[in-house]
Motif scaffolding. Structure first.
Motif, PDB file in Angstrom:
ATOM      1  N   ARG A 121      -5.893  -0.657  -3.063  1.00 15.83           N
ATOM      2  CA  ARG A 121      -6.123   0.708  -2.567  1.00 15.83           C
ATOM      3  C   ARG A 121      -5.375   0.933  -1.254  1.00 15.83           C
ATOM      4  O   ARG A 121      -4.881   2.039  -0.985  1.00 15.83           O
ATOM      5  N   ILE A 122      -5.299  -0.112  -0.439  1.00 11.12           N
ATOM      6  CA  ILE A 122      -4.529  -0.005   0.804  1.00 11.12           C
ATOM      7  C   ILE A 122      -3.061   0.236   0.492  1.00 11.12           C
ATOM      8  O   ILE A 122      -2.406   1.078   1.113  1.00 11.12           O
ATOM      9  N   LEU A 123      -2.548  -0.483  -0.503  1.00 10.46           N
ATOM     10  CA  LEU A 123      -1.136  -0.329  -0.868  1.00 10.46           C
ATOM     11  C   LEU A 123      -0.854   1.064  -1.423  1.00 10.46           C
ATOM     12  O   LEU A 123       0.268   1.575  -1.294  1.00 10.46           O
ATOM     13  N   ASP A 124      -1.835   1.685  -2.047  1.00  9.24           N
ATOM     14  CA  ASP A 124      -1.647   3.060  -2.520  1.00  9.24           C
ATOM     15  C   ASP A 124      -1.380   4.012  -1.355  1.00  9.24           C
ATOM     16  O   ASP A 124      -0.679   5.016  -1.511  1.00  9.24           O
ATOM     17  N   LEU A 125      -1.952   3.665  -0.199  1.00  6.67           N
ATOM     18  CA  LEU A 125      -1.810   4.521   0.980  1.00  6.67           C
ATOM     19  C   LEU A 125      -0.660   4.070   1.875  1.00  6.67           C
ATOM     20  O   LEU A 125      -0.017   4.886   2.541  1.00  6.67           O
ATOM     21  N   GLN A 126      -0.423   2.777   1.918  1.00  5.43           N
ATOM     22  CA  GLN A 126       0.618   2.193   2.777  1.00  5.43           C
ATOM     23  C   GLN A 126       1.301   1.072   2.001  1.00  5.43           C
ATOM     24  O   GLN A 126       0.895  -0.091   2.083  1.00  5.43           O
ATOM     25  N   PRO A 127       2.321   1.411   1.219  1.00  5.21           N
ATOM     26  CA  PRO A 127       2.861   0.493   0.204  1.00  5.21           C
ATOM     27  C   PRO A 127       3.358  -0.861   0.696  1.00  5.21           C
ATOM     28  O   PRO A 127       3.383  -1.804  -0.088  1.00  5.21           O
ATOM     29  N   SER A 128       3.735  -0.978   1.950  1.00  5.06           N
ATOM     30  CA  SER A 128       4.273  -2.264   2.409  1.00  5.06           C
ATOM     31  C   SER A 128       3.323  -2.965   3.376  1.00  5.06           C
ATOM     32  O   SER A 128       3.758  -3.830   4.142  1.00  5.06           O
TER      33      SER A 128
END
Length: 203
Positions: A121-128
């Motif tokens: 879910r974090i990667l959905d918001l901040q991919p790297s």
């Protein structure tokens, strides 16, 4: 243990039928208890009672969540953290809360799959996001989920450039070779690493 002034308020709250007033009194108890830094339990209990009286009081719920986390009672804070994540609109704050939740899942609740899902879910918001990717790698390494680890590494590679990306492909090649005995796939990954950084071949 409640002090006499807190006990009087607590008794009054218990006898008060009106929900808003009951919650207000319990919040007063919590505020008084908060002044005694060594006694988190009294404050937490009062906040729980206030929230029971007014279940939709977001401010009290968030205060309870923060106090549980500060008191080292992280697992108890999980349901409140989840609600905060769902409700907060600011992306930066949502990411911060998701990182707290992922850490609690991984380190305190010992629920690695929940931590993995939260990291995605974090990667959905901040991919790297490196913290999320590190968490996912740790979980897959510990669980020996080699196929999924390859997916995570492949995702990380897509966020990098140059020698850093080549190093990830080299890791993927070594993983395919040593853990999966997939020599064709290993060759492909090593070739990708060499294409990107031909002067820095994988070892």
């Amino acid at each position: 243990k409640l002090k006499s002034s807190e006990r009087a308020l607590d008794d009054e709250a218990a006898l008060t039928p009106e929900a808003a007033r009951k919650a207000e009194l319990y919040r007063e108890v919590a505020t008084l208890a908060a002044g005694r830094l060594a006694d988190a339990t009294a404050e937490i209990d009062a906040l729980r009672s206030a929230l029971a009286a007014e279940p939709h009081d977001r401010e009290t719920r968030d205060r309870l969540c923060d106090r549980l986390l500060a008191a080292g009672r992280q697992v108890e804070a999980v349901p409140f953290l989840k609600l905060r994540v769902d409700e907060v609109e600011a992306t930066v704050e949502k990411i911060r809360l998701l990182k707290v939740l992922a850490t609690v899942h991984e380190q305190d609740a010992h629920d690695p799959e929940a931590a993995f899902a939260t990291s995605t879910r974090i990667l959905d918001l901040q991919p790297s996001d490196p913290d999320a990717l590190d968490c996912m790698e740790r979980i897959d390494i510990a669980a020996e989920r080699h196929d999924r680890l390859l997916e995570t590494l492949g995702y990380r590679a897509s966020t990098l450039e140059g020698a850093a990306r080549a190093q990830i492909y080299a890791r993927m090649g070594a993983l395919s070779h040593t853990r999966l005995a997939d020599f064709d796939r290993a060759t492909e990954y090593f070739a990708q690493a060499l294409d990107i950084a031909p002067t820095d071949p994988p070892t």
